[in-house]
Design an enzyme around this catalytic site. Structure first.
Site, PDB file in Angstrom:
ATOM      1  N   GLY A  69     -19.655   6.160   8.449  1.00  0.00           N
ATOM      2  CA  GLY A  69     -19.994   4.762   8.688  1.00  0.00           C
ATOM      3  C   GLY A  69     -20.573   4.012   7.504  1.00  0.00           C
ATOM      4  O   GLY A  69     -21.212   2.975   7.682  1.00  0.00           O
ATOM      5  N   ASN A 108     -18.960   2.307   5.176  1.00  0.00           N
ATOM      6  CA  ASN A 108     -18.305   0.991   5.062  1.00  0.00           C
ATOM      7  C   ASN A 108     -18.785   0.040   6.153  1.00  0.00           C
ATOM      8  O   ASN A 108     -18.981  -1.153   5.910  1.00  0.00           O
ATOM      9  CB  ASN A 108     -16.782   1.149   5.105  1.00  0.00           C
ATOM     10  CG  ASN A 108     -16.219   1.549   3.754  1.00  0.00           C
ATOM     11  OD1 ASN A 108     -16.212   0.763   2.818  1.00  0.00           O
ATOM     12  ND2 ASN A 108     -15.773   2.795   3.640  1.00  0.00           N
ATOM     13  N   ARG A 144      -1.568   9.156  23.052  1.00  0.00           N
ATOM     14  CA  ARG A 144      -2.009   8.071  22.183  1.00  0.00           C
ATOM     15  C   ARG A 144      -1.969   6.717  22.906  1.00  0.00           C
ATOM     16  O   ARG A 144      -2.870   5.886  22.758  1.00  0.00           O
ATOM     17  CB  ARG A 144      -1.088   8.039  20.955  1.00  0.00           C
ATOM     18  CG  ARG A 144      -1.668   7.395  19.738  1.00  0.00           C
ATOM     19  CD  ARG A 144      -0.699   7.474  18.575  1.00  0.00           C
ATOM     20  NE  ARG A 144      -0.647   8.770  17.931  1.00  0.00           N
ATOM     21  CZ  ARG A 144      -1.574   9.249  17.101  1.00  0.00           C
ATOM     22  NH1 ARG A 144      -2.637   8.534  16.809  1.00  0.00           N
ATOM     23  NH2 ARG A 144      -1.448  10.428  16.544  1.00  0.00           N
ATOM     24  N   HIS A 200      -8.528   1.460   2.930  1.00  0.00           N
ATOM     25  CA  HIS A 200      -7.845   2.725   2.672  1.00  0.00           C
ATOM     26  C   HIS A 200      -8.216   3.217   1.266  1.00  0.00           C
ATOM     27  O   HIS A 200      -8.164   2.437   0.307  1.00  0.00           O
ATOM     28  CB  HIS A 200      -6.323   2.548   2.786  1.00  0.00           C
ATOM     29  CG  HIS A 200      -5.591   3.832   2.540  1.00  0.00           C
ATOM     30  ND1 HIS A 200      -5.518   4.833   3.486  1.00  0.00           N
ATOM     31  CD2 HIS A 200      -4.933   4.296   1.444  1.00  0.00           C
ATOM     32  CE1 HIS A 200      -4.845   5.854   2.984  1.00  0.00           C
ATOM     33  NE2 HIS A 200      -4.478   5.560   1.749  1.00  0.00           N
ATOM     34  N   GLN A 218     -16.402   1.274  -4.850  1.00  0.00           N
ATOM     35  CA  GLN A 218     -15.532   0.091  -4.863  1.00  0.00           C
ATOM     36  C   GLN A 218     -15.167  -0.355  -3.446  1.00  0.00           C
ATOM     37  O   GLN A 218     -15.046  -1.552  -3.187  1.00  0.00           O
ATOM     38  CB  GLN A 218     -14.264   0.375  -5.679  1.00  0.00           C
ATOM     39  CG  GLN A 218     -14.533   0.663  -7.141  1.00  0.00           C
ATOM     40  CD  GLN A 218     -15.313  -0.459  -7.815  1.00  0.00           C
ATOM     41  OE1 GLN A 218     -15.000  -1.641  -7.642  1.00  0.00           O
ATOM     42  NE2 GLN A 218     -16.335  -0.115  -8.578  1.00  0.00           N
TER      43      GLN A 218
HETATM   44  C1  GRF Z   1     -13.541   5.870   3.508  1.00  0.00           C
HETATM   45  O1  GRF Z   1     -13.180   6.424   2.275  1.00  0.00           O
HETATM   46  C2  GRF Z   1     -12.388   5.114   4.086  1.00  0.00           C
HETATM   47  O2  GRF Z   1     -11.653   4.429   3.142  1.00  0.00           O
HETATM   48  C3  GRF Z   1     -11.574   6.248   4.664  1.00  0.00           C
HETATM   49  O3  GRF Z   1     -12.528   7.109   5.241  1.00  0.00           O
HETATM   50  C4  GRF Z   1     -13.748   6.958   4.544  1.00  0.00           C
HETATM   51  C5  GRF Z   1     -14.766   6.573   5.565  1.00  0.00           C
HETATM   52  O4  GRF Z   1     -16.044   6.495   5.031  1.00  0.00           O
HETATM   53  N1  GRF Z   1     -10.550   5.781   5.554  1.00  0.00           N
HETATM   54  P1  GRF Z   1     -17.204   5.799   5.827  1.00  0.00           P
HETATM   55  O5  GRF Z   1     -17.151   6.345   7.254  1.00  0.00           O
HETATM   56  O6  GRF Z   1     -16.978   4.329   5.798  1.00  0.00           O
HETATM   57  O7  GRF Z   1     -18.459   6.210   5.127  1.00  0.00           O
END
Ligand code: GRF
Length: 211
Positions: free
Chosen positions: A12, A14, A61, A105, A169
């Protein structure tokens, strides 16, 4: 105030930068498919509503996505952000929220869709790697690119060191992309995204073209 719903599966980080970014929107809910996702605790500590929809409880799904879509729709979001959400979504889900779902991504798409991107980047010897925020379309890790940031791949890199450099980044470009969306500055034209207004974004290689 516009509402955002954030979907996560794990750590989490991000999601956390979005919560801390003082965006002109309310984070209405954080939803995880993983009951043990550490990000849920972070969201709760920010007094954000959380929900868990464990994909293992569904026969397929489509059934999972139906419940996920109903749950997301309950919050009537202007934008759905996939922030480390590790499930492939069905076309039914994506159509329902078309033009309103973005994903972060960890590669410079269209290179390295899918998982394990940092190990694959090192294995095939690329010198430049990075991350991408894009609108989500039914094809995996595809869809119009909003913003990218590039980092070098250094000779001594391991997947972990490279991942840390890219993550830094990710934490810059995801809030930027969300802000542009909330300011109504993004327009999808064919396979591209056009950005209106001031496009300066220092210290980063960015993809948007100005409208
Ligand atoms: C990030 O590198 C995101 O781009 C990828 O999984 C990771 C998740 O990290 N899809 P976080 O859960 O946001 O710390």
């Amino acid at each position: 105030m516009r509402r955002i719903v954030i979907l996560i599966s794990g750590r989490g980080s991000n999601m956390q930068v979005l919560l801390d970014a003082e965006l002109p929107a309310e984070v209405a809910a954080v939803i995880s498919n993983e009951p043990a996702a550490a990000g849920l605790e972070i969201a709760r500590a920010h007094a954000i509503t959380t929900a868990v929809i464990d994909h293992r409880q569904f026969p397929d799904r489509a059934a999972f996505d139906r419940v996920l879509a109903e749950t997301v729709a309950r919050y009537d979001p202007h934008l759905v952000v996939l922030a480390g959400f590790m499930r492939v979504l069905t076309a039914a889900f994506l159509t329902r929220f078309a033009g309103r779902i973005i994903n972060i991504h960890p590669s410079l798409l269209p290179a390295f869709p899918g998982t394990d991107t940092h190990r694959r980047a090192i294995a095939c010897g690329v010198r430049i790697h990075g991350c991408t925020v894009h609108f989500v379309t039914p094809e995996l890790d595809s869809g119009p690119i909003i913003i990218q940031a590039a980092v070098p791949v250094l000779p001594a890199d391991t997947p972990d060191t490279l991942s840390a450099r890219v993550l830094e980044q990710e934490h810059r470009i995801l809030p930027q992309a969300v802000r542009w969306f909330l300011e109504d500055r993004l327009r999808i034209q064919g396979e591209r995204v056009l950005l209106s207004g001031d496009s300066r974004y220092p210290d980063s290689i960015t993809s948007p073209l100005t409208a």
